[in-house]
Design a protein around this motif. Sequence first.
Motif, PDB file in Angstrom:
ATOM      1  N   PHE A 129     -11.226   0.665   8.659  1.00 42.28           N
ATOM      2  CA  PHE A 129     -10.296   0.273   9.712  1.00 42.28           C
ATOM      3  C   PHE A 129     -11.028  -0.458  10.839  1.00 42.28           C
ATOM      4  CE2 PHE A 129      -8.353   1.067  13.841  1.00 42.28           C
ATOM      5  CZ  PHE A 129      -7.107   0.490  13.649  1.00 42.28           C
ATOM      6  N   PHE A 130     -12.086   0.150  11.354  1.00 43.16           N
ATOM      7  CA  PHE A 130     -12.784  -0.455  12.494  1.00 43.16           C
ATOM      8  C   PHE A 130     -13.480  -1.757  12.102  1.00 43.16           C
ATOM      9  CE2 PHE A 130     -12.646   4.024  14.046  1.00 43.16           C
ATOM     10  CZ  PHE A 130     -11.882   3.774  15.175  1.00 43.16           C
ATOM     11  N   ALA A 131     -14.042  -1.811  10.895  1.00 41.36           N
ATOM     12  CA  ALA A 131     -14.679  -3.054  10.440  1.00 41.36           C
ATOM     13  C   ALA A 131     -13.636  -4.148  10.250  1.00 41.36           C
ATOM     14  CB  ALA A 131     -15.432  -2.809   9.133  1.00 41.36           C
ATOM     15  N   GLY A 132     -12.497  -3.777   9.672  1.00 41.44           N
ATOM     16  CA  GLY A 132     -11.436  -4.753   9.440  1.00 41.44           C
ATOM     17  C   GLY A 132     -10.846  -5.276  10.734  1.00 41.44           C
ATOM     18  N   GLN A 133     -10.657  -4.389  11.709  1.00 38.81           N
ATOM     19  CA  GLN A 133     -10.083  -4.825  12.986  1.00 38.81           C
ATOM     20  C   GLN A 133     -11.055  -5.718  13.748  1.00 38.81           C
ATOM     21  OE1 GLN A 133      -6.789  -4.276  13.260  1.00 38.81           O
ATOM     22  NE2 GLN A 133      -7.290  -3.393  11.259  1.00 38.81           N
ATOM     23  N   ALA A 134     -12.347  -5.433  13.609  1.00 40.06           N
ATOM     24  CA  ALA A 134     -13.341  -6.309  14.241  1.00 40.06           C
ATOM     25  C   ALA A 134     -13.284  -7.700  13.631  1.00 40.06           C
ATOM     26  CB  ALA A 134     -14.736  -5.714  14.069  1.00 40.06           C
ATOM     27  N   ALA A 135     -13.064  -7.758  12.314  1.00 42.75           N
ATOM     28  CA  ALA A 135     -12.993  -9.046  11.625  1.00 42.75           C
ATOM     29  C   ALA A 135     -11.706  -9.787  11.964  1.00 42.75           C
ATOM     30  CB  ALA A 135     -13.101  -8.843  10.121  1.00 42.75           C
ATOM     31  N   LEU A 136     -10.652  -9.061  12.307  1.00 42.71           N
ATOM     32  CA  LEU A 136      -9.371  -9.693  12.645  1.00 42.71           C
ATOM     33  C   LEU A 136      -9.358 -10.279  14.059  1.00 42.71           C
ATOM     34  CD1 LEU A 136      -6.786  -7.229  11.050  1.00 42.71           C
ATOM     35  CD2 LEU A 136      -7.043  -9.655  10.518  1.00 42.71           C
ATOM     36  N   GLY A 137     -10.314  -9.878  14.857  1.00 48.22           N
ATOM     37  CA  GLY A 137     -10.416 -10.453  16.199  1.00 48.22           C
ATOM     38  C   GLY A 137      -9.185 -10.202  17.055  1.00 48.22           C
ATOM     39  N   SER A 138      -8.611 -11.257  17.565  1.00 52.00           N
ATOM     40  CA  SER A 138      -7.476 -11.137  18.481  1.00 52.00           C
ATOM     41  C   SER A 138      -6.191 -10.687  17.789  1.00 52.00           C
ATOM     42  CB  SER A 138      -7.226 -12.479  19.182  1.00 52.00           C
ATOM     43  OG  SER A 138      -6.918 -13.492  18.230  1.00 52.00           O
ATOM     44  N   HIS A 139      -6.194 -10.676  16.486  1.00 53.91           N
ATOM     45  CA  HIS A 139      -4.999 -10.265  15.737  1.00 53.91           C
ATOM     46  C   HIS A 139      -5.082  -8.808  15.286  1.00 53.91           C
ATOM     47  CE1 HIS A 139      -4.274 -14.500  15.844  1.00 53.91           C
ATOM     48  NE2 HIS A 139      -5.306 -14.770  15.067  1.00 53.91           N
ATOM     49  N   SER A 140      -6.026  -8.070  15.824  1.00 53.79           N
ATOM     50  CA  SER A 140      -6.261  -6.695  15.415  1.00 53.79           C
ATOM     51  C   SER A 140      -5.294  -5.734  16.097  1.00 53.79           C
ATOM     52  CB  SER A 140      -7.700  -6.290  15.747  1.00 53.79           C
ATOM     53  OG  SER A 140      -7.910  -6.337  17.156  1.00 53.79           O
ATOM     54  N   THR A 141      -5.378  -4.482  15.693  1.00 51.50           N
ATOM     55  CA  THR A 141      -4.583  -3.419  16.294  1.00 51.50           C
ATOM     56  C   THR A 141      -5.517  -2.262  16.632  1.00 51.50           C
ATOM     57  OG1 THR A 141      -2.608  -2.031  16.008  1.00 51.50           O
ATOM     58  CG2 THR A 141      -4.036  -2.324  14.082  1.00 51.50           C
ATOM     59  N   THR A 142      -4.958  -1.167  17.117  1.00 51.99           N
ATOM     60  CA  THR A 142      -5.765  -0.001  17.492  1.00 51.99           C
ATOM     61  C   THR A 142      -5.190   1.252  16.843  1.00 51.99           C
ATOM     62  OG1 THR A 142      -4.449   0.519  19.461  1.00 51.99           O
ATOM     63  CG2 THR A 142      -6.256  -1.065  19.718  1.00 51.99           C
ATOM     64  N   LEU A 143      -5.998   2.311  16.822  1.00 54.95           N
ATOM     65  CA  LEU A 143      -5.526   3.580  16.254  1.00 54.95           C
ATOM     66  C   LEU A 143      -4.365   4.162  17.054  1.00 54.95           C
ATOM     67  CD1 LEU A 143      -8.833   5.432  15.279  1.00 54.95           C
ATOM     68  CD2 LEU A 143      -7.114   4.493  13.733  1.00 54.95           C
ATOM     69  N   GLY A 144      -4.267   3.774  18.314  1.00 58.87           N
ATOM     70  CA  GLY A 144      -3.199   4.295  19.153  1.00 58.87           C
ATOM     71  C   GLY A 144      -1.862   3.598  18.970  1.00 58.87           C
ATOM     72  N   ALA A 145      -1.847   2.489  18.244  1.00 57.88           N
ATOM     73  CA  ALA A 145      -0.591   1.773  18.006  1.00 57.88           C
ATOM     74  C   ALA A 145       0.309   2.583  17.086  1.00 57.88           C
ATOM     75  CB  ALA A 145      -0.877   0.398  17.409  1.00 57.88           C
ATOM     76  N   ASP A 146       1.597   2.272  17.115  1.00 60.10           N
ATOM     77  CA  ASP A 146       2.571   3.022  16.329  1.00 60.10           C
ATOM     78  C   ASP A 146       2.199   3.052  14.848  1.00 60.10           C
ATOM     79  OD1 ASP A 146       4.011   3.474  18.594  1.00 60.10           O
ATOM     80  OD2 ASP A 146       5.527   1.932  18.207  1.00 60.10           O
ATOM     81  N   ASN A 147       2.119   4.251  14.294  1.00 63.29           N
ATOM     82  CA  ASN A 147       1.930   4.505  12.861  1.00 63.29           C
ATOM     83  C   ASN A 147       0.558   4.099  12.304  1.00 63.29           C
ATOM     84  OD1 ASN A 147       4.568   5.553  12.426  1.00 63.29           O
ATOM     85  ND2 ASN A 147       5.378   3.462  12.412  1.00 63.29           N
ATOM     86  N   VAL A 148      -0.335   3.617  13.155  1.00 66.12           N
ATOM     87  CA  VAL A 148      -1.634   3.182  12.642  1.00 66.12           C
ATOM     88  C   VAL A 148      -2.495   4.369  12.224  1.00 66.12           C
ATOM     89  CG1 VAL A 148      -3.796   2.038  13.227  1.00 66.12           C
ATOM     90  CG2 VAL A 148      -1.623   1.006  13.886  1.00 66.12           C
ATOM     91  N   LEU A 149      -2.544   5.401  13.052  1.00 71.35           N
ATOM     92  CA  LEU A 149      -3.338   6.582  12.699  1.00 71.35           C
ATOM     93  C   LEU A 149      -2.767   7.238  11.443  1.00 71.35           C
ATOM     94  CD1 LEU A 149      -5.720   8.342  13.501  1.00 71.35           C
ATOM     95  CD2 LEU A 149      -4.147   9.738  14.875  1.00 71.35           C
ATOM     96  N   ARG A 150      -1.438   7.275  11.360  1.00 68.63           N
ATOM     97  CA  ARG A 150      -0.800   7.829  10.163  1.00 68.63           C
ATOM     98  C   ARG A 150      -1.185   7.039   8.921  1.00 68.63           C
ATOM     99  NH1 ARG A 150       2.110   4.917   7.005  1.00 68.63           N
ATOM    100  NH2 ARG A 150       3.545   4.250   8.655  1.00 68.63           N
TER     101      ARG A 150
END
Length: 255
Positions: A129-150
């Motif tokens: 998750f963290f590696a993928g979000q780093a690669a997505l740059g400005s289009h990334s999300t966070t664990l706190g976003a809706d349903n992401v942690l789930r």
Amino acid sequence: MSAPAATLRSEWAKLTTVRSTGWTLFAAFAVTVAFGTLVSALSNSDYDKLSEQEKLSFDAAGTSFTGGLLGQLAMIAFGVMVIGSEYSTGSIRSSLAAVPRRGVFYLGKVTVATGAALAVSLATTFVTFFAGQAALGSHSTTLGADNVLRATFGAALYMTLMAVFSMGVATMLRSSIVSMGVLMPFFFLVTQILASVPGAKKVVRYLPDQAGAAMVRVVPKEDLPYGAGGGLLIMLAWVAAALLGGYLVLRNRDA
């Protein structure tokens, strides 16, 4: 020491002394992280080419978990080898001689292997998750976003359950080679092909890998009649059926 506790210790010793199982778990981690990061980087570079509708439905978390498609194959191999190695080496006879109660033996082996698979799967999905979000740059999300942690925990559960499902199948087939020959092509090719066949779609959507895919999505597919919770229930039903089938074969057939 009670028989169940002794069995767990014995199975842990087996699992940690066989190199192939450790390497397979490492492969599940490495492949999932590498492929998920690569797909995320490619998605980031191609994001501007997406239509407005595609941008609205873009699943940043699900994109980083794309590596699970290959990671599940390593988990399948792990589950098969945990059981199949007993039959290929003939050690199943000595194992059952040491633990005559086959249910205790089976439960101990599945419990230890499931714990190892879950630990690796959790580490894999969070790193992915963290590696993928780093690669997505400005289009990334966070664990706190809706349903992401789930979805992140769903990805870990899916990888784990695929390993457990494979243990049940391997116990029924009693052969690593046969089990691999059935499971690998089925999940890597057959279900993907059938999912594109209009007449088969309604059946394919209830297969384990398709149900598992729903578990890792933040943005649900519109043509799927169930969400992440439904996918988990379907996956659990397949795993329970495989484990029950494995137990019945182990109980009723000679080693």
